[in-house]
Design a protein around this motif. Structure first.
Motif, PDB file in Angstrom:
ATOM      1  N   MET A   1       0.870  -1.175   0.000  1.00 19.99           N
ATOM      2  CA  MET A   1       0.000   0.000   0.000  1.00 19.99           C
ATOM      3  C   MET A   1       0.906   1.224   0.000  1.00 19.99           C
ATOM      4  SD  MET A   1      -3.379  -0.739   0.481  1.00 19.99           S
ATOM      5  CE  MET A   1      -4.324  -2.198   0.957  1.00 19.99           C
ATOM      6  N   LEU A   2       0.362   2.363  -0.475  1.00 14.89           N
ATOM      7  CA  LEU A   2       1.184   3.574  -0.512  1.00 14.89           C
ATOM      8  C   LEU A   2       1.466   4.107   0.890  1.00 14.89           C
ATOM      9  CD1 LEU A   2       2.583   5.518  -2.447  1.00 14.89           C
ATOM     10  CD2 LEU A   2       0.504   6.917  -2.415  1.00 14.89           C
ATOM     11  N   SER A   3       0.478   4.044   1.796  1.00 15.45           N
ATOM     12  CA  SER A   3       0.664   4.684   3.102  1.00 15.45           C
ATOM     13  C   SER A   3      -0.075   3.901   4.184  1.00 15.45           C
ATOM     14  CB  SER A   3       0.120   6.114   3.060  1.00 15.45           C
ATOM     15  OG  SER A   3      -1.299   6.074   2.985  1.00 15.45           O
ATOM     16  N   GLU A   4       0.210   4.263   5.428  1.00 14.04           N
ATOM     17  CA  GLU A   4      -0.494   3.666   6.574  1.00 14.04           C
ATOM     18  C   GLU A   4      -1.997   3.969   6.493  1.00 14.04           C
ATOM     19  OE1 GLU A   4       0.510   1.732   9.146  1.00 14.04           O
ATOM     20  OE2 GLU A   4       2.543   1.577   8.358  1.00 14.04           O
ATOM     21  N   ASP A   5      -2.357   5.172   6.025  1.00 11.54           N
ATOM     22  CA  ASP A   5      -3.774   5.526   5.884  1.00 11.54           C
ATOM     23  C   ASP A   5      -4.482   4.572   4.924  1.00 11.54           C
ATOM     24  OD1 ASP A   5      -3.482   7.603   7.625  1.00 11.54           O
ATOM     25  OD2 ASP A   5      -3.402   9.171   6.073  1.00 11.54           O
ATOM     26  N   ASP A   6      -3.776   4.180   3.858  1.00  2.59           N
ATOM     27  CA  ASP A   6      -4.368   3.242   2.901  1.00  2.59           C
ATOM     28  C   ASP A   6      -4.621   1.889   3.563  1.00  2.59           C
ATOM     29  OD1 ASP A   6      -4.466   4.758   0.362  1.00  2.59           O
ATOM     30  OD2 ASP A   6      -2.297   4.862   0.644  1.00  2.59           O
ATOM     31  N   LEU A   7      -3.707   1.474   4.425  1.00  7.47           N
ATOM     32  CA  LEU A   7      -3.902   0.210   5.146  1.00  7.47           C
ATOM     33  C   LEU A   7      -5.179   0.271   5.987  1.00  7.47           C
ATOM     34  CD1 LEU A   7      -0.416  -0.858   6.618  1.00  7.47           C
ATOM     35  CD2 LEU A   7      -1.734  -2.036   4.851  1.00  7.47           C
ATOM     36  N   ALA A   8      -5.352   1.385   6.693  1.00  8.99           N
ATOM     37  CA  ALA A   8      -6.538   1.541   7.550  1.00  8.99           C
ATOM     38  C   ALA A   8      -7.814   1.541   6.713  1.00  8.99           C
ATOM     39  CB  ALA A   8      -6.421   2.826   8.359  1.00  8.99           C
ATOM     40  N   ASP A   9      -7.788   2.234   5.580  1.00  8.78           N
ATOM     41  CA  ASP A   9      -8.968   2.273   4.710  1.00  8.78           C
ATOM     42  C   ASP A   9      -9.270   0.890   4.133  1.00  8.78           C
ATOM     43  OD1 ASP A   9      -9.217   4.972   5.192  1.00  8.78           O
ATOM     44  OD2 ASP A   9      -8.168   5.578   3.352  1.00  8.78           O
ATOM     45  N   ALA A  10      -8.200   0.137   3.829  1.00 10.84           N
ATOM     46  CA  ALA A  10      -8.394  -1.215   3.294  1.00 10.84           C
ATOM     47  C   ALA A  10      -8.998  -2.130   4.360  1.00 10.84           C
ATOM     48  CB  ALA A  10      -7.061  -1.790   2.819  1.00 10.84           C
ATOM     49  N   PHE A  11      -8.559  -1.963   5.607  1.00  8.33           N
ATOM     50  CA  PHE A  11      -9.130  -2.773   6.696  1.00  8.33           C
ATOM     51  C   PHE A  11     -10.645  -2.577   6.743  1.00  8.33           C
ATOM     52  CE2 PHE A  11     -10.369  -4.012  10.896  1.00  8.33           C
ATOM     53  CZ  PHE A  11      -9.500  -5.029  11.255  1.00  8.33           C
ATOM     54  N   ALA A  12     -11.085  -1.322   6.680  1.00  5.14           N
ATOM     55  CA  ALA A  12     -12.522  -1.024   6.719  1.00  5.14           C
ATOM     56  C   ALA A  12     -13.229  -1.641   5.510  1.00  5.14           C
ATOM     57  CB  ALA A  12     -12.734   0.488   6.748  1.00  5.14           C
ATOM     58  N   PHE A  13     -12.613  -1.555   4.347  1.00  5.62           N
ATOM     59  CA  PHE A  13     -13.200  -2.131   3.120  1.00  5.62           C
ATOM     60  C   PHE A  13     -13.384  -3.635   3.268  1.00  5.62           C
ATOM     61  CE2 PHE A  13     -12.291  -4.398  -0.877  1.00  5.62           C
ATOM     62  CZ  PHE A  13     -13.246  -3.877  -1.731  1.00  5.62           C
ATOM     63  N   PHE A  14     -12.323  -4.328   3.715  1.00  4.52           N
ATOM     64  CA  PHE A  14     -12.409  -5.794   3.816  1.00  4.52           C
ATOM     65  C   PHE A  14     -13.431  -6.209   4.875  1.00  4.52           C
ATOM     66  CE2 PHE A  14      -7.921  -5.636   2.087  1.00  4.52           C
ATOM     67  CZ  PHE A  14      -8.273  -6.116   0.835  1.00  4.52           C
ATOM     68  N   GLU A  15     -13.518  -5.439   5.943  1.00  6.81           N
ATOM     69  CA  GLU A  15     -14.512  -5.731   6.979  1.00  6.81           C
ATOM     70  C   GLU A  15     -15.918  -5.630   6.392  1.00  6.81           C
ATOM     71  OE1 GLU A  15     -14.071  -3.171  10.392  1.00  6.81           O
ATOM     72  OE2 GLU A  15     -13.726  -4.893  11.679  1.00  6.81           O
ATOM     73  N   GLN A  16     -16.140  -4.583   5.610  1.00  4.14           N
ATOM     74  CA  GLN A  16     -17.432  -4.363   4.963  1.00  4.14           C
ATOM     75  C   GLN A  16     -17.776  -5.513   4.008  1.00  4.14           C
ATOM     76  OE1 GLN A  16     -17.502  -0.906   2.381  1.00  4.14           O
ATOM     77  NE2 GLN A  16     -19.105  -0.004   3.649  1.00  4.14           N
ATOM     78  N   GLN A  17     -16.724  -6.089   3.377  1.00  7.02           N
ATOM     79  CA  GLN A  17     -16.933  -7.192   2.422  1.00  7.02           C
ATOM     80  C   GLN A  17     -17.069  -8.547   3.119  1.00  7.02           C
ATOM     81  OE1 GLN A  17     -17.228  -6.488  -0.894  1.00  7.02           O
ATOM     82  NE2 GLN A  17     -16.999  -4.363  -0.222  1.00  7.02           N
ATOM     83  N   GLY A  18     -16.952  -8.570   4.439  1.00  8.92           N
ATOM     84  CA  GLY A  18     -17.049  -9.827   5.180  1.00  8.92           C
ATOM     85  C   GLY A  18     -15.822 -10.705   5.037  1.00  8.92           C
ATOM     86  N   CYS A  19     -14.654 -10.088   4.797  1.00 10.21           N
ATOM     87  CA  CYS A  19     -13.419 -10.856   4.570  1.00 10.21           C
ATOM     88  C   CYS A  19     -12.602 -11.078   5.844  1.00 10.21           C
ATOM     89  CB  CYS A  19     -12.534 -10.158   3.542  1.00 10.21           C
ATOM     90  SG  CYS A  19     -13.255 -10.055   1.901  1.00 10.21           S
TER      91      CYS A  19
ATOM     92  N   GLU B   1      -1.337 -10.484   2.232  1.00 13.17           N
ATOM     93  CA  GLU B   1      -0.945  -9.548   3.279  1.00 13.17           C
ATOM     94  C   GLU B   1      -0.517  -8.238   2.634  1.00 13.17           C
ATOM     95  OE1 GLU B   1       2.072 -11.501   5.670  1.00 13.17           O
ATOM     96  OE2 GLU B   1       3.668 -10.392   4.680  1.00 13.17           O
ATOM     97  N   PHE B   2      -0.884  -7.151   3.321  1.00 17.59           N
ATOM     98  CA  PHE B   2      -0.574  -5.806   2.832  1.00 17.59           C
ATOM     99  C   PHE B   2       0.261  -5.085   3.888  1.00 17.59           C
ATOM    100  CE2 PHE B   2      -4.641  -6.990   0.991  1.00 17.59           C
ATOM    101  CZ  PHE B   2      -4.506  -6.631  -0.339  1.00 17.59           C
ATOM    102  N   CYS B   3       1.282  -4.368   3.431  1.00 17.53           N
ATOM    103  CA  CYS B   3       2.047  -3.525   4.356  1.00 17.53           C
ATOM    104  C   CYS B   3       2.361  -2.218   3.639  1.00 17.53           C
ATOM    105  CB  CYS B   3       3.321  -4.224   4.814  1.00 17.53           C
ATOM    106  SG  CYS B   3       4.527  -4.518   3.513  1.00 17.53           S
ATOM    107  N   ALA B   4       2.818  -1.234   4.418  1.00 18.07           N
ATOM    108  CA  ALA B   4       3.099   0.082   3.837  1.00 18.07           C
ATOM    109  C   ALA B   4       4.547   0.517   4.045  1.00 18.07           C
ATOM    110  CB  ALA B   4       2.150   1.135   4.434  1.00 18.07           C
ATOM    111  N   HIS B   5       5.314  -0.273   4.777  1.00 20.34           N
ATOM    112  CA  HIS B   5       6.712   0.111   5.025  1.00 20.34           C
ATOM    113  C   HIS B   5       7.617  -1.110   5.138  1.00 20.34           C
ATOM    114  CE1 HIS B   5       4.803   3.896   6.437  1.00 20.34           C
ATOM    115  NE2 HIS B   5       5.846   4.406   5.814  1.00 20.34           N
ATOM    116  N   MET B   6       8.841  -0.917   4.704  1.00 22.56           N
ATOM    117  CA  MET B   6       9.932  -1.867   4.960  1.00 22.56           C
ATOM    118  C   MET B   6      11.203  -1.049   5.168  1.00 22.56           C
ATOM    119  SD  MET B   6       9.617  -4.995   2.237  1.00 22.56           S
ATOM    120  CE  MET B   6       8.127  -5.971   2.046  1.00 22.56           C
ATOM    121  N   PRO B   7      12.196  -1.580   5.889  1.00 28.61           N
ATOM    122  CA  PRO B   7      13.492  -0.887   5.951  1.00 28.61           C
ATOM    123  C   PRO B   7      14.090  -0.769   4.552  1.00 28.61           C
ATOM    124  CG  PRO B   7      13.388  -2.670   7.552  1.00 28.61           C
ATOM    125  CD  PRO B   7      12.183  -2.817   6.673  1.00 28.61           C
ATOM    126  N   VAL B   8      14.862   0.286   4.353  1.00 29.00           N
ATOM    127  CA  VAL B   8      15.445   0.536   3.025  1.00 29.00           C
ATOM    128  C   VAL B   8      16.914   0.107   3.004  1.00 29.00           C
ATOM    129  CG1 VAL B   8      16.083   2.365   1.397  1.00 29.00           C
ATOM    130  CG2 VAL B   8      13.836   2.387   2.493  1.00 29.00           C
TER     131      VAL B   8
END
Ligand SMILES: [Fe+2]
Length: 336
Positions: free
Chosen positions: A81-99, A124-131
């Protein structure tokens, strides 16, 4: 046939295929294969887990190898995901889809979102890794196939239209697709990053992982990887190619790793960014889909796949009937 339309402004921003987690019987054997033949770089070895990345990759890992406790399998395929905010929005989406999404802490990824898609594929989705420092110009250290970066996954599922519909809602765009004469979908190539695919779904028993693909800089690296494989005793694991794909047009070669996981090295993909480009339609009976030149793949390439750990497999309807090498040669012999 009505194809699912992509959602061009999805509620979260998946950027690309990112990493895959495989289990293996013998970490030392896998290490030799992935470092010498595929040419991946070991970023970290920690707690019995090997973390690899390609030579251009700055993010910490694109392949994670863990010791298998049972049959070697795929634990999860990863997307960024591009950002932590996207992760949070995706969590809400998947919850809504019953996933039933769940938060987990994963080493070198931090907060990670686990979810199972409607085909049963564990994501699995993440928004950060060490560089890490990119090694793309460290030519003296490049080995084997010189794997440059992870590119895509191919998954077998019995319900390709369902996969297309769900991934379209997540913002994936269809670049190419394969249909039967009566318009039944048999393969879909879906992308987020602007080249032909991040994830491919094909009609088959599943969900099961068919292959993970790494981009390589030059066609010569495909041959180099084959030569290294042959000289190190992995020659019989060169399963298909080098050859040329129809969809995506890539030049490719497929290997089986010491546990049978299938790895593709390829190059020569095209850009697929502008929205006015219609998805390319292929007929399943067109030999150019599978082999524009040369010979078709062995039957095992179509049928043997990596299980997802703990995930039940469903059989497809109808059973796939690909043009295998065995069938092709039998038909040629009959004509003589
Ligand atoms: Fe591929």
């Amino acid at each position: 046939m009505q194809l699912s339309k992509p959602v061009l402004r999805p509620p979260f921003n998946i950027t690309r295929a990112s990493h895959v987690v495989l289990t293996v019987a013998d970490l030392a054997a896998s290490r030799r294969f992935y470092e010498e033949v595929i040419g991946l770089l070991l970023t970290t070895e920690a707690d019995g887990t090997l973390y690899y990345r390609g030579i251009e990759e700055a993010c910490h890992h694109s392949l994670v190898l863990q010791r298998a406790t049972g049959t070697p399998a795929c634990r999860r395929i990863g997307m960024r995901m591009l950002s932590e905010d996207d992760l949070a929005d995706a969590f809400a989406f998947f919850e809504q889809q019953g996933c039933a999404p769940a938060w987990v802490e994963i080493p070198f990824q931090g907060r990670t979102l686990h979810v199972t898609d409607p085909t049963g594929t564990p994501l699995e989705f993440c928004a950060h890794m060490p560089v890490e420092a990119r090694q793309i110009t460290s030519f003296a250290s490049h080995r084997g196939g010189c794997a440059q970066r992870i590119d895509h996954y191919q998954i077998h599922v019995p319900q390709v239209p369902r996969a297309l519909e769900f991934y379209s809602r997540m913002g994936f765009r269809l670049s190419e697709y394969i249909v039967t004469d009566d318009d039944q979908l048999r393969g879909v190539f879906l992308q987020r990053k602007g080249n032909p695919h991040d994830i491919v779904f094909f009609h088959g028993a599943g969900p099961r992982l068919h292959h993970v693909a790494f981009f390589t800089p030059e066609g010569q690296h495909l041959l180099k990887a084959c030569d290294v494989a042959g000289s190190l005793g992995y020659g019989r694991g060169v399963e298909r190619g080098p050859g040329r794909h129809g969809p995506g047009h890539a030049m490719f070669v497929y290997f089986r790793d010491p546990d049978g996981h299938r790895i593709e090295l390829f190059n020569t993909h095209y850009q697929a960014i502008d929205i006015e480009n219609e998805p390319v339609r292929w007929s399943v009976g067109d030999p150019n889909v599978s082999f524009p030149w040369g010979l078709p793949a062995q039957r095992r390439w179509f049928e043997e796949t990596t299980p997802f750990e703990g995930v039940a497999v469903r059989e497809p309807e109808p059973e796939p009937a690909p043009l295998t090498l065995e069938r092709f040669l039998a038909e040629q012999a009959e004509r003589k």
